[in-house]
Design an enzyme around this catalytic site. Structure first.
Site, short mmCIF file in Angstrom:
data_model
loop_
_atom_site.label_atom_id
_atom_site.label_comp_id
_atom_site.label_asym_id
_atom_site.label_seq_id
_atom_site.Cartn_x
_atom_site.Cartn_y
_atom_site.Cartn_z
CE LYS A 158 10.52 7.40 1.16
NZ LYS A 158 9.75 6.10 1.30
N PRO A 159 12.07 3.92 -2.10
CG PRO A 159 12.32 1.40 -1.59
CD PRO A 159 13.12 2.89 -1.79
CB ALA A 160 6.55 2.97 -0.32
CD GLU A 234 1.81 11.37 -10.29
OE1 GLU A 234 0.58 11.76 -9.96
OE2 GLU A 234 2.41 9.95 -10.31
NE ARG A 262 -2.67 0.48 -15.28
CZ ARG A 262 -2.08 1.66 -15.17
NH1 ARG A 262 -2.57 2.81 -14.83
NH2 ARG A 262 -0.96 1.54 -15.30
CB CYS A 268 -2.26 9.42 -8.98
SG CYS A 268 -1.19 8.95 -10.18
CD GLU A 364 -5.81 10.60 -5.30
OE1 GLU A 364 -4.78 10.11 -6.23
OE2 GLU A 364 -5.00 11.15 -4.26
#
Length: 462
Positions: A158-160, A234, A262, A268, A364
């Site tokens: 399942k990709p975003a 992750e 980058r 992350c 973050e």
């Protein structure tokens, strides 16, 4: 009845890139059906054949690097330079795990008591659910698919919803490389919780590998606990970037530009909190700030170095975070110019005089903002650096290698860059500690995440 669809939007131009089928739980279960049916055959495919398919996929990605880079730029917004670098990096996971596939490992030994022999082997864990984010739509896919296929697992992916096109393109290249039907199935959806929840409820799914926020990771771990599903997570990061008083400032600035900007800071591993020694802070800020102010911002088609944030919500969040930091006493020292364009652009920004307790140092940022504070002693520095729930990456710049290593070993992080602003490599175990995740990706450890270890105890008469 027409299927439900969703649009993929270019965050740099706000134009529609593609219209995708919005799959649901029925399609999610169908993907598991295919993966489960393919598992027996694929898991028994000789390691050499699995290796050949992965290596061919590597070659095909390199062949199509420019096309893939353009596709990533269109759905993600990142610069073409960043996107091309990502494709090369992503392809290397296929090459690395093509080489690991033929080295599954094992052991043979005699227990201390004698009388038997212990035969240790590794076998594929089973059907794996792979859930990936939008910020590196190629690399986060190959970093999971590579070891899964090398180990003999089949997978549902399942990709975003922001970046499904790259995942589909990579799946097509794997098919061209000779991957059998059903071994990998991509599910495009906006119903992430429904689809992934269905996978975690399915007894045929024995592994979940997720890359994303810590908050979502906690939810998935709680769900996975119901069936004790093998889990790799992750999660978020809040990387400190340390500039010691004996650092080479030119090298530190060059490293900071990579570690911070980058993918426009949407990584992350991005440097979040900058700690410059009081004796060199002014000089570092002057050099670093000047480099930041010269960054070009805009759509990839213009050749700009920095693209947009992924969404309007992300733009609002980064804007609010900086505004709150300034209200708390921080000061904007340098800023790049914004383009006259409709996308979700935020100017690369350097903040100084950031209070040690400012929220921006604890959260973050996930954007092109560098928050700088100062320190005087190594003991004070380590207390500040380790005062975080995250522990993914960190960066240390010092002219004294022994000192840099001492600091690096004392930092609560899974990865530390010493005098370099990039820590990711397919041959190295990628992952964090504390609230930054569980397990490792890449290296031999990445293969082990998709394997179960077992042993046979063999009677061995003397």
């Amino acid at each position: 009845m027409d299927p439900v669809t969703f649009e993929v939007v270019d965050p740099a131009t706000l134009s529609v890139v593609a219209t995708m089928r919005d799959m649901g739980i029925a399609e999610a279960v169908g993907a598991v059906d295919a993966a489960s049916a393919a598992f027996r055959s694929w898991s028994r495919t000789p390691p050499r054949r699995r290796s050949e398919i992965l290596y061919r996929a590597f070659e095909l990605m390199i062949r199509d690097r420019d096309d893939l880079a353009e596709l990533i730029s269109r759905e993600n917004g990142k610069s073409l330079t960043d996107a091309a670098g990502e494709v090369t990096y992503a392809a290397e996971f296929f090459r690395w795990f093509a080489e690991e596939a033929v080295r599954p490992g094992g052991d043979f030994g005699e227990p201390p008591a004698g009388g038997t022999r212990t035969l240790v082997t590794h076998r594929p864990v089973g059907v794996a659910a792979l859930v990936t984010p939008w910020n590196f739509p190629a690399a986060m896919i190959t970093r999971k698919i590579g070891p899964a296929l090398a180990a003999g697992c089949t997978a549902v992916v399942k990709p975003a919803a922001e970046t499904p096109l790259t995942a589909l393109a990579i799946a097509a290249l794997l098919a061209e490389a000779g991957l059998p039907d059903g071994v990998i199935t991509v599910v495009t959806t906006t119903d992430s919780s429904g689809v992934v929840g269905a996978w975690l409820d399915d007894e045929r799914v024995r592994k979940i590998s997720f890359t994303g926020s810590t908050a979502v990771g906690r939810v998935l771990l709680r769900h996975a606990a119901d069936r004790v599903v093998n889990s790799s997570m992750e999660l978020g990061g809040n990387a400190p970037f340390i500039v010691a008083d004996d650092a080479d400032l030119e090298a530190a600035v060059a490293g900071a530009m990579i570690a911070k900007f980058r993918n426009g800071g949407q990584a992350c591993t991005a440097a979040n909190r900058f700690y410059a020694h009081t004796s060199i802070a002014s000089a570092f800020v002057a050099r670093f700030g000047a480099a930041v102010a010269e960054l070009t911002v805009g759509p990839a088609s213009t050749g700009a170095a920095i693209g947009p944030l992924i969404s309007a919500a992300a733009l609002r969040r980064v804007t609010r975070t900086v505004d709150e930091a300034v209200a708390a006493g921080a000061r904007i020292s340098h800023r790049a110019a914004l383009p006259d364009a409709p996308g979700h652009f935020y100017p690369p920004t350097v903040l100084v005089d950031v209070p040690a307790d400012a929220a921006i140092l604890r959260e973050e940022i996930f954007g092109p903002v560098a928050a700088i504070t100062t320190w005087s002693t190594d003991e004070e520095l380590l207390e500040l650096v380790n005062d975080s729930e995250y522990g993914l990456a960190a960066y240390v710049f010092s002219g004294d290698l022994a000192r840099a290593l001492r600091l690096g070993e004392a930092i609560d992080a899974g990865m530390v860059g010493i005098n370099r602003g990039l820590v990711s490599d397919p041959s190295a175990p990628f992952g964090g500690v504390k609230q930054s995740g569980l397990g490792r990706e890449g290296a031999r450890e990445g293969l082990r995440e998709f394997q179960e270890t077992r042993y046979l105890s063999v009677d061995w008469p003397g």
